[in-house]
Design an enzyme around this catalytic site. Structure first.
Site, PDB file in Angstrom:
ATOM      1  N   MET B   1       0.833  -1.195   0.000  1.00  0.00           N
ATOM      2  CA  MET B   1       0.000   0.000   0.000  1.00  0.00           C
ATOM      3  C   MET B   1       0.873   1.252   0.000  1.00  0.00           C
ATOM      4  O   MET B   1       2.080   1.176   0.159  1.00  0.00           O
ATOM      5  CB  MET B   1      -0.929   0.007   1.224  1.00  0.00           C
ATOM      6  CG  MET B   1      -1.924  -1.117   1.208  1.00  0.00           C
ATOM      7  SD  MET B   1      -3.130  -0.949  -0.129  1.00  0.00           S
ATOM      8  CE  MET B   1      -4.219  -2.301   0.241  1.00  0.00           C
ATOM      9  N   CYS B   2       0.238   2.371  -0.127  1.00  0.00           N
ATOM     10  CA  CYS B   2       0.965   3.617  -0.310  1.00  0.00           C
ATOM     11  C   CYS B   2       0.228   4.699   0.464  1.00  0.00           C
ATOM     12  O   CYS B   2      -0.738   4.419   1.153  1.00  0.00           O
ATOM     13  CB  CYS B   2       0.985   4.001  -1.777  1.00  0.00           C
ATOM     14  SG  CYS B   2       1.449   2.642  -2.861  1.00  0.00           S
ATOM     15  N   GLN B   3       0.706   5.921   0.352  1.00  0.00           N
ATOM     16  CA  GLN B   3      -0.061   7.039   0.895  1.00  0.00           C
ATOM     17  C   GLN B   3      -0.143   8.147  -0.136  1.00  0.00           C
ATOM     18  O   GLN B   3       0.768   8.331  -0.947  1.00  0.00           O
ATOM     19  CB  GLN B   3       0.526   7.538   2.217  1.00  0.00           C
ATOM     20  CG  GLN B   3       0.248   6.562   3.371  1.00  0.00           C
ATOM     21  CD  GLN B   3       0.338   7.204   4.763  1.00  0.00           C
ATOM     22  OE1 GLN B   3       0.215   8.414   4.925  1.00  0.00           O
ATOM     23  NE2 GLN B   3       0.534   6.369   5.762  1.00  0.00           N
TER      24      GLN B   3
END
Lengths: 277, 277
Positions: B1-3
């Site tokens: 996942m990322c932001q």
């Protein structure tokens, strides 16, 4: 008009020595002060830095200098606006995706008109003739080949489209997909290939000196292409009007010599097209 | 996942205060260390900075901090790779030309599969699900509307395509054409709008403090959108699952509230879709 700088090599190379001379022409040793841009391929990715400020004192250009990015293919441009305002969207190089690749394009010249592109899927974002010409090339390539064709087909098709666009004005350009770099000369483009034995080079624009033997190793091949030569003591090859060169891994792999004025048998100067594979 | 981090405003604004907290999550306060990218609109043009190094110590991110670029629309991303190698072509945000505009896209999530795109004119360059999803959106929009339609049509069409893609997994994303910024929440997205009276804000990630009243003027509207809140003492609005917000000139001009679990008359928890214009 503008100036162009390109690099194609067989080993990731730092272009800063050349770029530092080149960017002085953006406001110091010449007047190409309407923005600059430089694109570095890294694999299939591209790092691109652009500014609408003059290249010689742009903080973005300072950032480029500072980080010594190494790349196999680079295209840079300093702008002296002919068509289109001075702003970011009109700053070269331009980038489009073609067949799942980044294609990078920069132009020096002036195309007075262009084919109708109102129904094209690839549309220019800014208002330059240059970006419109690149979009025309991209649209034609995508329409003619739905999947990526051979390099030979790409080269021949671009040559054909270039002949069409060259009717409309001056069309010096460089184009790269990160694997190869193609240069077309309407009026001014010069190149040289640095390879062993490496020696010293002295810049024209500020007398800066480098000894490439401190950085390069046997087998390295680094071709630099520029509107005008960047160094004093190296042999730059001037491309002919209408000439095309296709570079890959630092080597010239295909060339069209273009039209050169030659003495005809009757003593007049005529145009002949020389083609070399 | 990322932001994800985004900004949409009615006056060119420097995002550095938010970005400096955000980039600490790329290796210091969190583990999103597989590259970062940030795109700043400037008119129709885009400045984009990307690196495959962690955002917290990337020299390119230092360069962004140093130059305090002001923009109306910004999209940034710090990556924790799920699909696709760590390299430049897999680094968000992604850019494509649609109807003669730069469109910028970044994604947090994981789409396990995607519709067949082998015949699409818009092809991904890297190997992420994110870029492929963006190409699918671009292809659909260009196929459905040969010329730029109204904002309402754009918004409704993207909502429709998003519903299709959301079946395949988590699809938090931000998208901007430089005029508006659209945010879709699958799991986590928060936003707030700063406007007069401006006050102090304290960053969560390093306690950095700013007094916006020193920089902003009456009438300024600055909306910040982020995966998780960036400041301690401000009211962040958590978007609902399936929620959509369309921001323009710093204001929320259209919203789809998405699906929220609500108590049905029979006492069970059901899904209802709330739509607000």
């Amino acid at each position: 008009m503008c100036q162009l700088l390109g690099m194609n090599c067989n080993t990731p190379t730092d272009i800063v020595f050349s770029f530092e001379g080149f960017r002085r022409r953006a406001g110091l040793t010449d007047s190409h002060s309407d923005g600059f841009g430089i694109a570095f391929f890294e694999g299939k990715g591209v790092r691109v830095f652009r500014d609408d400020k003059p290249g010689h004192n742009s903080p973005i250009a300072d950032c480029v200098k500072q980080y010594h990015i190494k790349s196999l293919n680079v295209i840079a441009h300093i702008r002296k606006a002919t068509q289109g305002e001075v702003n970011l969207e009109n700053t070269h190089p331009f980038i489009r995706e073609i067949w799942g690749e980044n294609w990078v394009f920069a132009h020096n010249g002036n195309l007075k008109t262009l084919p109708d592109m109102s129904d094209s899927l690839c549309q220019p974002i800014g208002t330059t003739d240059s970006e419109a010409a690149f979009c025309y090339i991209a649209e034609q390539l995508k329409n003619r080949y739905r999947k990526k064709p051979t390099e030979e087909q790409i080269f021949d098709t671009i040559r054909e489209i270039t002949a069409e666009l060259s009717q409309y004005g001056t069309f010096n350009f460089m184009l790269s997909n990160g694997e190869w770099l193609l240069a077309h000369c309407s009026t001014n483009l010069h190149y040289l290939t640095r390879q062993a034995p490496f020696g010293k080079a002295q810049r024209i624009d500020d007398d800066g000196v480098i000894d490439f033997s401190d950085y390069a190793k046997d087998g390295d091949k680094v071709t630099i292409i520029s509107t005008f030569p960047l160094t004093k003591n190296e042999k730059w090859i001037k491309m002919e009007h209408g000439g095309f060169v296709f570079f890959k891994e630092g080597e010239k792999i295909r060339e069209i010599l273009g039209e050169a004025k030659v003495m005809e048998d009757d003593g007049t100067l005529g145009n002949r097209t020389y083609v070399a594979a």
